[in-house]
Scaffold this motif. Structure first.
Motif, PDB file in Angstrom:
ATOM      1  N   GLU A 190       1.897  -0.166 -24.189  1.00  0.00           N
ATOM      2  CA  GLU A 190       2.521  -1.314 -23.519  1.00  0.00           C
ATOM      3  C   GLU A 190       2.127  -1.425 -22.051  1.00  0.00           C
ATOM      4  N   SER A 191       1.528  -0.347 -21.490  1.00  0.00           N
ATOM      5  CA  SER A 191       1.113  -0.374 -20.087  1.00  0.00           C
ATOM      6  C   SER A 191      -0.398  -0.486 -19.912  1.00  0.00           C
ATOM      7  N   TRP A 192      -1.127  -0.795 -20.975  1.00  0.00           N
ATOM      8  CA  TRP A 192      -2.572  -0.993 -20.841  1.00  0.00           C
ATOM      9  C   TRP A 192      -2.853  -2.214 -19.958  1.00  0.00           C
ATOM     10  N   PRO A 193      -4.044  -2.265 -19.366  1.00  0.00           N
ATOM     11  CA  PRO A 193      -4.420  -3.463 -18.598  1.00  0.00           C
ATOM     12  C   PRO A 193      -4.387  -4.714 -19.480  1.00  0.00           C
ATOM     13  N   VAL A 194      -4.096  -5.841 -18.858  1.00  0.00           N
ATOM     14  CA  VAL A 194      -3.960  -7.087 -19.626  1.00  0.00           C
ATOM     15  C   VAL A 194      -4.759  -8.216 -18.976  1.00  0.00           C
ATOM     16  N   ILE A 195      -5.165  -9.149 -19.815  1.00  0.00           N
ATOM     17  CA  ILE A 195      -5.679 -10.445 -19.370  1.00  0.00           C
ATOM     18  C   ILE A 195      -4.744 -11.505 -19.925  1.00  0.00           C
ATOM     19  N   TYR A 196      -4.061 -12.203 -19.034  1.00  0.00           N
ATOM     20  CA  TYR A 196      -3.195 -13.297 -19.442  1.00  0.00           C
ATOM     21  C   TYR A 196      -4.042 -14.551 -19.617  1.00  0.00           C
ATOM     22  N   VAL A 197      -3.849 -15.221 -20.749  1.00  0.00           N
ATOM     23  CA  VAL A 197      -4.602 -16.436 -21.066  1.00  0.00           C
ATOM     24  C   VAL A 197      -3.640 -17.617 -21.004  1.00  0.00           C
ATOM     25  N   PHE A 198      -3.976 -18.605 -20.172  1.00  0.00           N
ATOM     26  CA  PHE A 198      -3.114 -19.768 -19.964  1.00  0.00           C
ATOM     27  C   PHE A 198      -3.772 -21.026 -20.516  1.00  0.00           C
ATOM     28  N   CYS A 199      -2.963 -21.858 -21.118  1.00  0.00           N
ATOM     29  CA  CYS A 199      -3.413 -23.177 -21.565  1.00  0.00           C
ATOM     30  C   CYS A 199      -2.288 -24.160 -21.272  1.00  0.00           C
ATOM     31  N   PRO A 200      -2.438 -25.003 -20.275  1.00  0.00           N
ATOM     32  CA  PRO A 200      -1.352 -25.938 -19.917  1.00  0.00           C
ATOM     33  C   PRO A 200      -1.221 -27.040 -20.962  1.00  0.00           C
ATOM     34  N   LEU A 201      -0.207 -26.919 -21.812  1.00  0.00           N
ATOM     35  CA  LEU A 201      -0.047 -27.834 -22.938  1.00  0.00           C
ATOM     36  C   LEU A 201       0.899 -28.987 -22.648  1.00  0.00           C
ATOM     37  N   THR A 202       1.506 -29.005 -21.459  1.00  0.00           N
ATOM     38  CA  THR A 202       2.365 -30.122 -21.070  1.00  0.00           C
ATOM     39  C   THR A 202       1.790 -30.772 -19.821  1.00  0.00           C
ATOM     40  N   SER A 203       2.176 -32.007 -19.581  1.00  0.00           N
ATOM     41  CA  SER A 203       1.614 -32.741 -18.443  1.00  0.00           C
ATOM     42  C   SER A 203       2.020 -32.120 -17.113  1.00  0.00           C
ATOM     43  N   THR A 204       3.268 -31.599 -17.020  1.00  0.00           N
ATOM     44  CA  THR A 204       3.696 -31.016 -15.747  1.00  0.00           C
ATOM     45  C   THR A 204       2.976 -29.707 -15.465  1.00  0.00           C
ATOM     46  N   LEU A 205       2.711 -28.910 -16.501  1.00  0.00           N
ATOM     47  CA  LEU A 205       1.953 -27.677 -16.299  1.00  0.00           C
ATOM     48  C   LEU A 205       0.498 -27.985 -15.973  1.00  0.00           C
ATOM     49  N   GLU A 206      -0.049 -28.970 -16.656  1.00  0.00           N
ATOM     50  CA  GLU A 206      -1.453 -29.339 -16.413  1.00  0.00           C
ATOM     51  C   GLU A 206      -1.651 -29.817 -14.978  1.00  0.00           C
ATOM     52  N   SER A 207      -0.713 -30.612 -14.488  1.00  0.00           N
ATOM     53  CA  SER A 207      -0.851 -31.141 -13.129  1.00  0.00           C
ATOM     54  C   SER A 207      -0.536 -30.103 -12.065  1.00  0.00           C
ATOM     55  N   SER A 208       0.004 -28.944 -12.474  1.00  0.00           N
ATOM     56  CA  SER A 208       0.307 -27.879 -11.517  1.00  0.00           C
ATOM     57  C   SER A 208      -0.897 -26.990 -11.239  1.00  0.00           C
ATOM     58  N   ILE A 209      -1.958 -27.105 -12.023  1.00  0.00           N
ATOM     59  CA  ILE A 209      -3.157 -26.293 -11.818  1.00  0.00           C
ATOM     60  C   ILE A 209      -4.154 -27.121 -11.014  1.00  0.00           C
ATOM     61  N   ARG A 210      -4.420 -26.683  -9.800  1.00  0.00           N
ATOM     62  CA  ARG A 210      -5.277 -27.439  -8.887  1.00  0.00           C
ATOM     63  C   ARG A 210      -6.490 -26.596  -8.499  1.00  0.00           C
ATOM     64  N   HIS A 211      -7.557 -27.289  -8.141  1.00  0.00           N
ATOM     65  CA  HIS A 211      -8.732 -26.588  -7.640  1.00  0.00           C
ATOM     66  C   HIS A 211      -8.379 -25.930  -6.317  1.00  0.00           C
ATOM     67  N   ILE A 212      -8.827 -24.703  -6.133  1.00  0.00           N
ATOM     68  CA  ILE A 212      -8.361 -23.921  -4.990  1.00  0.00           C
ATOM     69  C   ILE A 212      -9.071 -24.276  -3.695  1.00  0.00           C
ATOM     70  N   ASN A 213     -10.158 -25.032  -3.766  1.00  0.00           N
ATOM     71  CA  ASN A 213     -10.968 -25.216  -2.557  1.00  0.00           C
ATOM     72  C   ASN A 213     -11.194 -26.679  -2.209  1.00  0.00           C
ATOM     73  N   PRO A 214     -10.146 -27.502  -2.145  1.00  0.00           N
ATOM     74  CA  PRO A 214     -10.369 -28.915  -1.825  1.00  0.00           C
ATOM     75  C   PRO A 214     -10.754 -29.150  -0.373  1.00  0.00           C
ATOM     76  N   LEU A 215     -10.590 -28.129   0.483  1.00  0.00           N
ATOM     77  CA  LEU A 215     -10.890 -28.308   1.899  1.00  0.00           C
ATOM     78  C   LEU A 215     -12.366 -28.090   2.209  1.00  0.00           C
ATOM     79  N   GLY A 216     -13.158 -27.737   1.195  1.00  0.00           N
ATOM     80  CA  GLY A 216     -14.584 -27.539   1.413  1.00  0.00           C
ATOM     81  C   GLY A 216     -15.256 -28.775   1.969  1.00  0.00           C
ATOM     82  N   GLN A 217     -14.778 -29.958   1.567  1.00  0.00           N
ATOM     83  CA  GLN A 217     -15.373 -31.202   2.063  1.00  0.00           C
ATOM     84  C   GLN A 217     -15.119 -31.409   3.550  1.00  0.00           C
ATOM     85  N   LEU A 218     -14.166 -30.646   4.109  1.00  0.00           N
ATOM     86  CA  LEU A 218     -13.879 -30.716   5.541  1.00  0.00           C
ATOM     87  C   LEU A 218     -14.547 -29.579   6.308  1.00  0.00           C
ATOM     88  N   GLY A 219     -15.346 -28.786   5.633  1.00  0.00           N
ATOM     89  CA  GLY A 219     -16.011 -27.665   6.283  1.00  0.00           C
ATOM     90  C   GLY A 219     -15.227 -26.371   6.221  1.00  0.00           C
TER      91      GLY A 219
END
Length: 653
Positions: free
Chosen positions: A535-564
């Protein structure tokens, strides 16, 4: 809501007025007016008059409600909350010769006037809030007024099914209030939806009611006792992340005026929500497969709560799930039956897998699959992607963590006390810090860094680019700032995830090590490290946003790249950012879980290296700037945040 947040939120766009007016040599540009010294081209410390228009929509009643909300917010701002040291040693202040200690002392709302003015937009009647106010430079209130008004109107239009004039950013990001970066954004989304009449009670009412209990365990226990619980029961509820909300909240709850959703009286949050395939103990389950889609939810009746003399609501702060107060007994609010309910999208896929166990996230079971090599893990992930027809995201950890619940509360929620819930709580919740007090401070400093990166010769063009991003209804500027904070070590109410399972594998098989001074390195897990219980082995959590609110909560982490402001580390790690875990929903990312891969002991190779995933401060200028901030603000009111910025070092010998 703290005053400091509001004050700094107004501060963050202060260069807008300064830059635009300086380049216009002090001429009125339609927004504000400052006197600029013709010889030095500097702005003396003084008050300036700001006059602007904020779009209020096409309905007079809507316009009046929105103005009332904005005025209330502005009148609660206090300049004494502003830490003047933040103005010193900034790029723009060095150019224009303005220091923080020169700021005049004046309320930001001094001499403010507001007027709703009829106007025309493309030959249609509209309403605009024409307002003017005297502010101490460099405070600028236009920024929060503009973006909050746009969010309010966008959510109102969505609720009324009038999407034609909805900003593109909101169409892309969704209007569920839990999908937005701060409580201020959620507040105006909620207000707009509430004003439409589509929902009877906005979520922020429940959020505000829960705030005292959430922030003070003694107050939560005291409140639970007043709701009819013994001190012993109140204590185990508190230890299990259950908040008590007194009965006065129920006066705000009533039946919505649209068919088929009588249990949805808290905006997007249903009270007493349950899954009909695995309902609470006193309700007969529906045969799996007999219903599907929306029909599954609209044909179910609201369960009768077992109050036993208790009053008010119980709120699970991990998921923002509300139940009417009841006795502590094996009711199984999230599902009484031991028979698991898996996501519909995974049932065919799961029949082909060898499941090693399962965990629970509210109503659904999450399958655990043990894998012994890279090829096996890759096969599981690829087949899951084909089954869901949606993008997958990942997070690797050297060991799993679970939500801490007392046995009696696990029975209350699940009907059995052996149930385990994966804990993916936000970093600020675990660190017991309120990130929202700090968010505008980092906005302010990253904006200054943006000007420095692009150079003095490009100040005006850089400012216009920033303005387009910062005032967009998708809140990309806020998301980008928060993502940078999280990715470089400052706890926020979001979490890092990645689109690459190989990156997640690297983090699952390399242990984070740190000193007391927030200097850190990674060590590869040895076979000895992983000779631990399954139960304490390393894990990889796999996510799939199946609802609209979860889907819209996942954002690209680097939107400020266009500003330098290009966060190279985030790009190397193919990172994304899950947001919306503010308030009483700190384990919300777990609701997007669809599978847990558990790594058997052995040699695992992702093909990635520390140097590749963590470019040094010379390569990654955002990392270098964050380290500079850590040194610059090692003491002061925000040291508890800046001190969390992680400085990576070579692995000690």
């Amino acid at each position: 809501m703290s005053n400091v947040f509001t004050s700094y939120y107004a501060l963050s766009p202060y260069w807008v007025d300064l830059l635009g007016l300086t380049y216009n040599a002090g001429r009125h540009n339609g927004y504000s007016h400052l006197a600029v010294d013709d010889e030095t081209k500097t702005v003396p410390p003084m008050l300036f008059d700001y006059r602007g228009g904020v779009y209020l929509g096409r309905d007079r009643q809507v316009a009046e409600a929105l103005v009332a909300a904005l005025k209330f917010q502005l009148y609660n701002m206090k300049q004494e909350d502003i830490d003047e040291s933040l103005f010193e040693d900034t790029f723009v202040s060095r150019i224009y010769g303005v220091c923080g200690f020169q700021l005049p002392k004046c309320s930001p709302t001094h001499a403010s006037t507001f007027e709703i003015v009829p106007s025309k937009l493309e030959n249609e009647d509209i309403f605009v809030m024409d307002w003017q106010s005297a502010h101490p430079w460099p405070c600028g209130l236009w920024f929060p007024l503009e973006i909050f008004a746009e969010l309010y109107l966008a959510s109102l239009r969505v609720a009324l099914k009038k999407n034609t004039d909805m900003p593109a950013g909101v169409k892309a990001a969704g209007t569920g209030s839990r999908s937005w970066p701060t409580r201020w954004h959620a507040l105006y989304i909620d207000r707009g939806t509430f004003f439409s009449g589509y929902y009877t009670t906005p979520l922020y009412v429940l959020e505000q009611a829960a705030h005292p209990s959430k922030s003070d365990s003694a107050k939560n226990i005291e409140g639970l006792i007043s709701m009819g619980y013994t001190e012993a029961d109140a204590t185990i509820l508190q230890k299990s992340d259950i908040l008590g909300i007194k009965a006065w909240i129920l006066q705000f709850l009533s039946e919505p005026q649209y068919p088929g959703a009588s249990n949805y009286d808290l905006n997007e949050l249903p009270r007493n929500e349950y899954h009909p395939y695995n309902p609470p103990q006193w309700i007969a389950p529906i045969e799996p497969g007999s219903l599907s889609g929306l029909e599954l939810w609209l044909t179910t009746e609201t369960p009768t709560p077992v109050s036993d003399g208790h009053t008010g609501l119980l709120l699970d702060k991990n998921y923002f799930a509300a139940f009417e107060a009841c006795s502590i007994a094996p009711h199984g609010w999230y599902g009484f039956s031991p028979n698991p309910v898996f996501r519909d999208q995974t049932k065919t896929w799961l029949a082909e897998q060898k499941m090693s166990g399962r965990e629970r996230v509210r109503h659904y079971s999450i399958p655990i699959i043990d894998v012994d090599e890279v090829a096996a893990a890759d096969h599981v992930i690829q087949s899951l992607a084909e089954a869901t027809h949606r993008p997958l995201f990942f997070r690797g950890q050297t060991k799993p963590y679970w939500v801490a619940r007392e046995a009696a509360i696990r029975q209350l929620l699940f009907g059995a006390d052996e149930t385990r819930e994966p804990s993916l709580q936000t970093a600020d919740a675990r660190a017991k810090l309120n990130y929202e007090d700090f968010h505008p401070v980092l906005q302010f400093l990253l904006q200054d860094h943006m000007y420095a990166v692009n150079g003095e010769d490009n100040l005006l063009s850089t400012n216009y680019a920033w303005k387009r991003l910062a005032t967009g209804a998708a809140s990309s500027w806020d998301i980008g700032v928060m993502a940078i904070a999280q990715h470089y070590g400052i706890p926020t109410h979001g979490l890092d995830i990645t689109e690459s399972w190989k990156v997640a594998l690297w983090f699952a098989t390399n242990k984070y090590c740190a000193t007391d001074g927030a200097k850190a390195w990674y060590e590869e897990l040895s076979d000895q490290h992983r000779q631990t219980p399954r139960e304490s082995w390393p894990v990889i959590y796999v996510f799939c946003p199946l609802t609209s609110t979860l889907e819209s909560s996942i954002r690209h982490i680097n939107p400020l790249g266009q500003l330098g402001v290009d966060a190279l580390r985030a790009a190397r790690q193919k990172a994304h950012f899950f947001t919306g875990g503010q308030g009483a929903g700190t384990n919300r990312l777990a609701e997007a879980l669809i599978c847990i891969l558990r790594l058997k002991p052995g040699k695992w190779s992702s093909g990635l290296t520390f140097a590749g995933l963590f470019p040094n401060s010379t390569e990654d200028h955002v990392y270098g700037y964050m380290l500079d901030l850590k040194k610059r603000y090692a003491s002061g009111p925000y040291a508890s945040f800046f001190s969390r910025i992680v400085e990576y070092i070579c692995q000690p010998r």
